[in-house]
Design an enzyme around this catalytic site. Structure first.
Site, short mmCIF file in Angstrom:
data_model
loop_
_atom_site.label_atom_id
_atom_site.label_comp_id
_atom_site.label_asym_id
_atom_site.label_seq_id
_atom_site.Cartn_x
_atom_site.Cartn_y
_atom_site.Cartn_z
N ALA A 88 0.86 -1.19 0.00
CA ALA A 88 0.00 0.00 0.00
C ALA A 88 0.89 1.24 0.00
CB ALA A 88 -0.92 0.01 1.22
N GLY A 101 0.06 3.34 -6.45
CA GLY A 101 1.33 3.97 -6.78
C GLY A 101 1.96 3.33 -8.03
N GLY A 102 1.63 2.08 -8.26
CA GLY A 102 2.13 1.39 -9.46
C GLY A 102 1.06 1.31 -10.54
N GLU A 108 -6.04 -4.78 -8.42
CA GLU A 108 -5.77 -5.02 -6.99
C GLU A 108 -7.07 -4.98 -6.18
OE1 GLU A 108 -1.25 -3.22 -6.52
OE2 GLU A 108 -2.92 -1.88 -6.32
C1 5RP Z 1 0.58 -0.66 -6.87
C2 5RP Z 1 0.36 -0.56 -5.40
C3 5RP Z 1 1.49 -0.93 -4.52
O1 5RP Z 1 1.08 -1.94 -3.65
C4 5RP Z 1 1.90 0.29 -3.75
O2 5RP Z 1 2.25 1.32 -4.68
C5 5RP Z 1 3.09 0.03 -2.81
O3 5RP Z 1 4.23 -0.24 -3.56
P1 5RP Z 1 5.64 -0.49 -2.88
O4 5RP Z 1 5.56 -1.76 -2.13
O5 5RP Z 1 6.59 -0.53 -4.06
O6 5RP Z 1 5.94 0.68 -1.99
O7 5RP Z 1 -0.69 -0.19 -4.91
O8 5RP Z 1 -0.51 -0.18 -7.59
#
Ligand code: 5RP
Length: 237
Positions: A88, A101-102, A108
């Site tokens: 998250a 974020g990705g 998801e």
């Molecule tokens: C992707 C997500 C990821 O779980 C989130 O961005 C966290 O990424 P990371 O473990 O690289 O910090 O929601 O859409």
């Protein structure tokens, strides 16, 4: 290994201890989820876990799982997922989340919704008192609707920016072929349930990254006396 990666690695390994043979697992996306998938592959290879099938939440997690010989089944072919493990971007004390974020939050959220249990794995930098003060809320939009959605969010006092790609001219394109608006609301998000619904009601929006009342447990990695440790905070209701 830097300290943030150490925190991610220890929660990734701790999450795999929750997995049992014969489970259908939701495989999250992002760097923490990638470490979890690698740790899962090690347990399968060693024979400690058997008959595991994964449901990928992104192209990233699907490719990684296949490279590591973890059997993948399609989201559409399962009625239930035993356990989903995902990262998250922000986690508040009531376990409401910002994800995406990705740019993978559409799948998801589908996987999370189908899972009997959603286990979130984060390093402690992801814990916040209030959502959206420092991390933007990702909103996936149909490409030709982005300006309409941008302007509608502005009427809701939100500021949004089209997420731009690196190593490619123009915007980030999601696994579904759409675009991402990254949104900040002045003062953050205090009512995630309302904001989640209002944004998803805008024509042209596929899904936003607010995960409301979906996370069952959170595992947090932190550094204590120079060593990475894991704890599981109690949800504040
Ligand atoms: C992707 C997500 C990821 O779980 C989130 O961005 C966290 O990424 P990371 O473990 O690289 O910090 O929601 O859409």
């Amino acid at each position: 290994m830097d300290s943030q990666t150490q925190m991610k690695q220890i929660v990734a390994d701790a999450a795999i201890k929750e997995v049992k043979s014969d489970m259908i697992l939701g495989l999250g996306s992002g760097s923490t989820a990638a470490l979890m998938i690698k740790s899962l592959a090690d347990e399968i290879r060693s024979g400690k876990l058997q008959n595991i099938r994964g449901v990928a939440t992104s192209f990233q997690s699907e490719v990684l799982a296949l490279e590591l010989d973890i059997p993948i089944i399609d989201l559409g072919s399962v009625s239930r997922i035993d356990l989903a493990i995902d990262g998250a971007d922000e986690v508040d004390p009531g376990f409401q989340l910002i994800k995406g974020g990705g740019a993978c939050h559409v799948r998801e959220k589908l996987v999370a919704a189908k899972a009997n249990q959603l286990l979130i794995v984060v390093d402690e930098t992801k814990l916040v008192q209030n959502l959206n003060l420092s991390f933007p809320l990702p909103v996936e939009v149909l490409p030709n609707a982005w300006k309409h959605v941008h302007d509608t969010i502005a009427e809701m006092n939100g500021t949004s920016n089209l997420r731009m790609a690196t190593k490619k001219a123009g915007p980030v394109v999601t696994d579904q072929g759409n675009l991402i608006l990254d949104v900040f609301f002045n003062g953050g998000i205090k009512n995630p349930k309302d904001i989640e619904m209002c944004i998803n009601n805008i024509p042209g929006v596929l899904e936003n990254g607010l995960f409301v009342d979906l996370a069952d447990r959170v595992l947090v990695g932190k550094i204590e006396n120079n060593n990475p440790v894991v704890y599981s905070p109690t949800k504040v209701s």
